[in-house]
Design a protein around this motif. Structure first.
Motif, PDB file in Angstrom:
ATOM      1  N   LEU A  80       0.833  -1.206   0.000  1.00  0.00           N
ATOM      2  CA  LEU A  80       0.000   0.000   0.000  1.00  0.00           C
ATOM      3  C   LEU A  80       0.866   1.254   0.000  1.00  0.00           C
ATOM      4  CD1 LEU A  80      -2.743  -1.130   2.554  1.00  0.00           C
ATOM      5  CD2 LEU A  80      -2.999  -0.930   0.070  1.00  0.00           C
ATOM      6  N   ARG A  81       1.921   1.245   0.790  1.00  0.00           N
ATOM      7  CA  ARG A  81       2.819   2.404   0.821  1.00  0.00           C
ATOM      8  C   ARG A  81       3.481   2.609  -0.540  1.00  0.00           C
ATOM      9  NH1 ARG A  81       4.661   0.208   6.064  1.00  0.00           N
ATOM     10  NH2 ARG A  81       3.745   1.444   7.749  1.00  0.00           N
ATOM     11  N   TRP A  82       3.906   1.526  -1.171  1.00  0.00           N
ATOM     12  CA  TRP A  82       4.588   1.604  -2.471  1.00  0.00           C
ATOM     13  C   TRP A  82       3.673   2.229  -3.524  1.00  0.00           C
ATOM     14  CZ3 TRP A  82       4.420  -0.961  -7.366  1.00  0.00           C
ATOM     15  CH2 TRP A  82       5.584  -0.844  -8.138  1.00  0.00           C
ATOM     16  N   LEU A  83       2.371   1.943  -3.425  1.00  0.00           N
ATOM     17  CA  LEU A  83       1.402   2.499  -4.367  1.00  0.00           C
ATOM     18  C   LEU A  83       0.966   3.917  -3.996  1.00  0.00           C
ATOM     19  CD1 LEU A  83      -0.893  -0.593  -5.027  1.00  0.00           C
ATOM     20  CD2 LEU A  83       0.762   0.438  -6.605  1.00  0.00           C
ATOM     21  N   GLY A  84       1.385   4.391  -2.839  1.00  0.00           N
ATOM     22  CA  GLY A  84       1.005   5.732  -2.415  1.00  0.00           C
ATOM     23  C   GLY A  84      -0.350   5.811  -1.745  1.00  0.00           C
ATOM     24  N   LEU A  85      -0.853   4.683  -1.271  1.00  0.00           N
ATOM     25  CA  LEU A  85      -2.166   4.643  -0.614  1.00  0.00           C
ATOM     26  C   LEU A  85      -1.953   4.767   0.889  1.00  0.00           C
ATOM     27  CD1 LEU A  85      -3.859   1.794  -2.691  1.00  0.00           C
ATOM     28  CD2 LEU A  85      -3.754   4.259  -3.155  1.00  0.00           C
ATOM     29  N   THR A  86      -1.861   5.988   1.357  1.00  0.00           N
ATOM     30  CA  THR A  86      -1.597   6.242   2.775  1.00  0.00           C
ATOM     31  C   THR A  86      -2.901   6.233   3.544  1.00  0.00           C
ATOM     32  OG1 THR A  86      -1.689   8.619   2.311  1.00  0.00           O
ATOM     33  CG2 THR A  86       0.476   7.576   2.297  1.00  0.00           C
ATOM     34  N   TRP A  87      -2.865   5.707   4.747  1.00  0.00           N
ATOM     35  CA  TRP A  87      -4.054   5.611   5.593  1.00  0.00           C
ATOM     36  C   TRP A  87      -3.953   6.595   6.747  1.00  0.00           C
ATOM     37  CZ3 TRP A  87      -0.431   1.851   4.659  1.00  0.00           C
ATOM     38  CH2 TRP A  87       0.444   1.546   5.717  1.00  0.00           C
ATOM     39  N   ASP A  88      -5.087   6.808   7.398  1.00  0.00           N
ATOM     40  CA  ASP A  88      -5.163   7.763   8.507  1.00  0.00           C
ATOM     41  C   ASP A  88      -5.163   7.023   9.841  1.00  0.00           C
ATOM     42  OD1 ASP A  88      -5.589  10.301   6.970  1.00  0.00           O
ATOM     43  OD2 ASP A  88      -7.326   9.183   6.255  1.00  0.00           O
ATOM     44  N   GLY A  89      -4.345   7.494  10.759  1.00  0.00           N
ATOM     45  CA  GLY A  89      -4.296   6.876  12.078  1.00  0.00           C
ATOM     46  C   GLY A  89      -3.496   5.589  12.078  1.00  0.00           C
ATOM     47  N   PRO A  90      -3.435   4.935  13.230  1.00  0.00           N
ATOM     48  CA  PRO A  90      -2.686   3.686  13.335  1.00  0.00           C
ATOM     49  C   PRO A  90      -3.397   2.532  12.638  1.00  0.00           C
ATOM     50  CG  PRO A  90      -3.837   4.128  15.382  1.00  0.00           C
ATOM     51  CD  PRO A  90      -4.045   5.331  14.518  1.00  0.00           C
ATOM     52  N   VAL A 257      -0.403   1.785 -10.850  1.00  0.00           N
ATOM     53  CA  VAL A 257      -1.601   2.582 -10.589  1.00  0.00           C
ATOM     54  C   VAL A 257      -2.335   2.866 -11.892  1.00  0.00           C
ATOM     55  CG1 VAL A 257      -2.437   4.852  -9.837  1.00  0.00           C
ATOM     56  CG2 VAL A 257      -0.756   3.622  -8.458  1.00  0.00           C
ATOM     57  N   GLY A 258      -1.596   3.216 -12.938  1.00  0.00           N
ATOM     58  CA  GLY A 258      -2.220   3.474 -14.230  1.00  0.00           C
ATOM     59  C   GLY A 258      -2.918   2.250 -14.783  1.00  0.00           C
ATOM     60  N   GLN A 269      -5.581   3.426 -21.558  1.00  0.00           N
ATOM     61  CA  GLN A 269      -4.626   2.331 -21.466  1.00  0.00           C
ATOM     62  C   GLN A 269      -3.200   2.870 -21.552  1.00  0.00           C
ATOM     63  OE1 GLN A 269      -5.189  -0.924 -20.966  1.00  0.00           O
ATOM     64  NE2 GLN A 269      -7.418  -0.714 -20.894  1.00  0.00           N
ATOM     65  N   HIS A 270      -2.300   2.198 -20.854  1.00  0.00           N
ATOM     66  CA  HIS A 270      -0.871   2.525 -20.843  1.00  0.00           C
ATOM     67  C   HIS A 270      -0.585   3.877 -20.188  1.00  0.00           C
ATOM     68  CE1 HIS A 270      -0.605  -0.911 -23.451  1.00  0.00           C
ATOM     69  NE2 HIS A 270      -1.288  -0.305 -24.403  1.00  0.00           N
ATOM     70  N   CYS A 271      -1.547   4.379 -19.421  1.00  0.00           N
ATOM     71  CA  CYS A 271      -1.334   5.614 -18.672  1.00  0.00           C
ATOM     72  C   CYS A 271      -0.462   5.314 -17.449  1.00  0.00           C
ATOM     73  CB  CYS A 271      -2.672   6.201 -18.243  1.00  0.00           C
ATOM     74  SG  CYS A 271      -2.556   7.847 -17.528  1.00  0.00           S
ATOM     75  N   GLU A 277      -1.827  11.795  -8.371  1.00  0.00           N
ATOM     76  CA  GLU A 277      -2.131  12.369  -9.684  1.00  0.00           C
ATOM     77  C   GLU A 277      -3.459  11.844 -10.211  1.00  0.00           C
ATOM     78  OE1 GLU A 277       2.449  13.085 -11.289  1.00  0.00           O
ATOM     79  OE2 GLU A 277       1.434  11.166 -11.655  1.00  0.00           O
ATOM     80  N   LEU A 278      -3.727  10.560  -9.994  1.00  0.00           N
ATOM     81  CA  LEU A 278      -5.016   9.985 -10.399  1.00  0.00           C
ATOM     82  C   LEU A 278      -6.149  10.672  -9.649  1.00  0.00           C
ATOM     83  CD1 LEU A 278      -6.751   7.826 -11.828  1.00  0.00           C
ATOM     84  CD2 LEU A 278      -6.211   6.283  -9.915  1.00  0.00           C
TER      85      LEU A 278
END
Length: 298
Positions: A80-90, A257-258, A269-271, A277-278
């Motif tokens: 999740l971190r690698w994809l940039g999907l950060t979460w809130d709280g612990p 992600v694209g 496609q191929h984005c 950014e998404l």
């Protein structure tokens, strides 16, 4: 319903959190690496929370210990971190919330809303709705022939024909999925659940549990499943490919992600673009994420 003070306070806290705005969540089971279908659902769930200027919580459903695989939680967080999907709280670990689930069970038992059931899976048959065999029988709660009973909820008549009386604690002592999920959605103040369409069928059961607690359910959205080349849904059980296979091919996080977004028609496609950014691109559209929902709102 007569709830103990601490449980009532937890549920009231959840109600207050819902009043503050959107709260979503992603709740994987650490039974193996996240496959691409899991990650696409996480991406959609994250986007929905951010588009609503809300919070996105990460809960790890690690109660069913026989299914847990060592290192799976750490792997999921890294993906999740690698994809940039950060979460809130612990990060919220269900295994650290057993007291909350047990309190709920005790309250339901005190209200005579659950009962012991000693029916085996073999007796019931796979996939059949429970016929209520043990509902009105005088059966003990303790060991019998070396086995404990399951604990079933007396589902209200309006829902019973659709889902039957639900197991809330299994005969092996594990808290059942429906109870832990429902208690957490309520206690954490989740306003909307975004998950795969393979879980659409559990809505009726989970809403029945919520009704037994005299609470209101979150809204639910279900995303189409990501399938393999043969049209079969991806599954951890079959070891469906996750990020590792793409990373070995030198894919960047922006490419992944694209690709995930393109699989839903959100971008061409191929984005190649980051999660943030998404998010910015979708914010500019009049009907964001409309095509991501496989089931009607409930």
């Amino acid at each position: 319903m007569n709830l103990p003070d601490h449980l009532r306070a937890v549920l009231e806290s959840g109600r207050q959190k819902r009043l503050l705005g959107y709260r979503g969540r992603f709740a994987p089971t650490p039974s193996g690496p996240l496959h691409l279908g899991n990650l696409r659902t996480a991406l959609i769930s994250w986007l929905q929370a951010r588009l609503n200027n809300g919070e996105w919580l990460l809960r790890i459903d690690d109660l069913d210990t026989p299914r847990i695989r060592q290192g799976a939680t750490e792997s999921a967080l890294a993906d999740l971190r690698w994809l940039g999907l950060t979460w809130d709280g612990p990060v919220i670990m269900q295994s650290r919330r057993l007291g909350l689930y047990d309190s709920c069970l005790s309250a339901l038992r005190g209200e005579q809303m659950i009962y012991p059931c000693r029916c085996s899976r073999r007796q019931l048959g796979a996939g059949r709705r429970y016929p209520g065999t043990c509902r009105d029988m005088a059966r003990g709660w303790g060991l019998q022939d070396g086995r404990l009973p399951a604990w079933r909820l007396k589902v209200k008549a309006v829902d019973e024909p659709r889902c039957g009386d639900l197991v809330l604690r299994r005969s092996d002592g594990f808290i059942a999925y429906h109870l832990s999920t429902v208690v957490d959605e309520l206690a954490l103040g989740i306003t909307e659940v975004v998950r795969g369409s393979d879980l659409a069928a559990v809505c009726i059961a989970q809403q029945a549990v919520i009704a037994s607690l005299e609470e209101h359910p979150p809204s639910y959205r279900h995303t189409p499943l990501l399938c393999d080349s043969e049209g079969q849904k991806l599954s951890k059980r079959e070891r469906a490919a996750g990020l590792a296979a793409l990373q070995e091919k030198q894919w960047s996080s922006q490419q992944v992600v694209g690709w995930l977004a393109a699989s839903l028609g959100l971008v061409d496609q191929h984005c190649s673009l980051s999660a943030s950014e998404l998010l910015q691109e979708i914010r500019a559209r009049p009907v964001p994420l409309q095509r991501c929902w496989d089931q009607p709102d409930s």
